[in-house]
Design a protein around this motif. Sequence first.
Motif, short mmCIF file in Angstrom:
data_model
loop_
_atom_site.label_atom_id
_atom_site.label_comp_id
_atom_site.label_asym_id
_atom_site.label_seq_id
_atom_site.Cartn_x
_atom_site.Cartn_y
_atom_site.Cartn_z
N LEU A 1 0.87 -1.17 0.00
CA LEU A 1 0.00 0.00 0.00
C LEU A 1 0.91 1.22 0.00
O LEU A 1 2.01 1.18 0.56
CB LEU A 1 -0.90 0.02 1.23
CG LEU A 1 -1.86 -1.15 1.42
CD1 LEU A 1 -2.55 -1.05 2.78
CD2 LEU A 1 -2.89 -1.19 0.30
N TYR A 2 0.44 2.31 -0.60
CA TYR A 2 1.29 3.50 -0.73
C TYR A 2 0.65 4.68 -0.01
O TYR A 2 -0.52 5.00 -0.24
CB TYR A 2 1.49 3.84 -2.20
CG TYR A 2 2.28 2.80 -2.96
CD1 TYR A 2 3.66 2.92 -3.12
CD2 TYR A 2 1.65 1.68 -3.50
CE1 TYR A 2 4.39 1.96 -3.80
CE2 TYR A 2 2.37 0.71 -4.19
CZ TYR A 2 3.74 0.86 -4.34
OH TYR A 2 4.46 -0.11 -5.01
N ILE A 3 1.42 5.32 0.86
CA ILE A 3 0.93 6.52 1.52
C ILE A 3 0.86 7.63 0.49
O ILE A 3 1.85 7.95 -0.17
CB ILE A 3 1.85 6.94 2.68
CG1 ILE A 3 1.90 5.84 3.76
CG2 ILE A 3 1.37 8.26 3.29
CD1 ILE A 3 2.90 6.13 4.87
N ALA A 4 -0.31 8.22 0.35
CA ALA A 4 -0.46 9.39 -0.52
C ALA A 4 -0.32 10.67 0.29
O ALA A 4 0.36 11.61 -0.12
CB ALA A 4 -1.82 9.35 -1.22
N ASP A 5 -0.95 10.69 1.46
CA ASP A 5 -0.90 11.88 2.33
C ASP A 5 -1.02 11.40 3.77
O ASP A 5 -1.90 10.61 4.10
CB ASP A 5 -2.04 12.83 1.98
CG ASP A 5 -1.89 14.19 2.61
OD1 ASP A 5 -0.78 14.53 3.06
OD2 ASP A 5 -2.88 14.94 2.66
N GLY A 6 -0.14 11.88 4.63
CA GLY A 6 -0.21 11.50 6.04
C GLY A 6 1.04 10.81 6.55
O GLY A 6 0.96 9.95 7.43
N HIS A 7 2.19 11.18 6.02
CA HIS A 7 3.44 10.53 6.43
C HIS A 7 3.76 10.74 7.91
O HIS A 7 4.20 9.81 8.60
CB HIS A 7 4.61 11.03 5.57
CG HIS A 7 4.61 10.49 4.18
ND1 HIS A 7 3.78 10.98 3.19
CD2 HIS A 7 5.31 9.47 3.62
CE1 HIS A 7 3.98 10.29 2.08
NE2 HIS A 7 4.90 9.39 2.30
N HIS A 8 3.51 11.96 8.41
CA HIS A 8 3.78 12.20 9.83
C HIS A 8 2.78 11.47 10.72
O HIS A 8 3.15 10.98 11.80
CB HIS A 8 3.76 13.70 10.13
CG HIS A 8 5.04 14.39 9.78
ND1 HIS A 8 5.26 14.98 8.57
CD2 HIS A 8 6.19 14.54 10.49
CE1 HIS A 8 6.47 15.49 8.53
NE2 HIS A 8 7.06 15.23 9.68
N ARG A 9 1.53 11.36 10.28
CA ARG A 9 0.53 10.65 11.09
C ARG A 9 0.87 9.17 11.21
O ARG A 9 0.74 8.59 12.29
CB ARG A 9 -0.86 10.85 10.48
CG ARG A 9 -1.36 12.27 10.54
CD ARG A 9 -2.83 12.39 10.20
NE ARG A 9 -3.13 12.11 8.82
CZ ARG A 9 -3.05 12.98 7.83
NH1 ARG A 9 -2.61 14.21 8.08
NH2 ARG A 9 -3.37 12.66 6.59
N SER A 10 1.31 8.56 10.12
CA SER A 10 1.66 7.14 10.18
C SER A 10 2.94 6.92 10.98
O SER A 10 3.03 5.97 11.77
CB SER A 10 1.80 6.57 8.77
OG SER A 10 2.62 7.37 7.96
N ALA A 11 3.92 7.80 10.81
CA ALA A 11 5.17 7.68 11.57
C ALA A 11 4.92 7.86 13.06
O ALA A 11 5.50 7.15 13.90
CB ALA A 11 6.19 8.70 11.08
#
Length: 411
Positions: free
Chosen positions: A203-213
Amino acid sequence: MAQIKPFKAIRPKKDKAPFVVSRSYEEYDKKELKAVLQYNPFSFLHIINPGFKFHKTISGQERFKLVHNRYLEFLEEDIFQEDGEPCFYLYETGKSKFRTLGFFCACSVQDYRNNVIKKHEDTIQRREKLFADYLETVGFNAEPVLMMYEDNPEIKSILLNATKTTPEYDFTTTDKIRHRLWKIANKDTVSHLQTIFEQMDALYIADGHHRSASSNLLSERVKNKSESHQGTEAYNYFMAYLIPESEVKIYEFNRMVKDLNGYAKEEFLIKLDEFFRIEKKDEGLYKPTQKHHFSMYLDGEFYSLYLRKTSYTFTDALSELDTQILFKTILEPILGIHDLRNDKRISYGYGKYNLIKMKDSIDKGDYVVGFSLVPINVNEIKAIADAELIMPPKSTYIEPKLRSGLAIYAF
């Protein structure tokens, strides 16, 4: 193998939903924010802006605790309800020309660590920690990570079939965007979707890199404090909104720079000639239409910049990105901008009329030169993520932008 789980959402009562959901906090200017807080007691903004109740600006851990308290009040006052069974939540949003159909689910932090969930942006450790602190205190997440998957006709058929039933919510917000949400509670349907995603490599993060990290960091913290960690607890997952990659809309960010790093206009153009074939455009606004072509606005005139491929070497997926080409050929070596995230001499803009806004800003003297690019596409994002590379900051502006408060993941 991608893991997805249904969850029991905390969400607004049906009659309150149109009043609860909000755009991202940063999208409101001061006047609009004050008006919503003053006249809409149901807005989710009351939860994330708890100081309004006390006519005081509150920050840090004190704010986090009050956010938790406001959240509990929304539950106690029956503005929010908790579903009785785990579900996927099918959600359609958009206008007539651009609509997306995806679903809310819980995704695994283990998949994030194992690079099954792939990223293309870098994160700032300070922001990761701050949001992890926030999550740990408030105990819920109301902003899903937007993730995309390869278009799949079987998934599409399942989701479209679910839209034939009566939605839980069906309303239009004041920006003329329609929102519809359905519960997918049938165990066979849930299991079927899980099986399909288990067969996906990524799956590819499109938006929300800081939220997932930050969710990953929170999971590590709680696990280390727990004496009975099993890996199935809610803190081992985070809320995501999954959509097919064909329904992701990607816009470009323009670049505007305050000076020419000491060069006169003619000297600057001569420097550009090393990497670009330069043509002055006389027909007014000029926007590029192909990869590796750029629009430049300087001293009241538009120029097209065509990359000289004999002067630039493509070595990997990152080197082929237009944002990286612009950085490596102009911004860094000529204009002396080494830190795209923090240098105060460069600014970014996006949006339908941004080329006009860029021109106006330069004509007013706020900036000296501006560059317009074509949008990066989904395949470029995936190539960067698959190669475990990182895009330059402000490479993409991605829609849909999701509302807060529509579905909440508690842990």
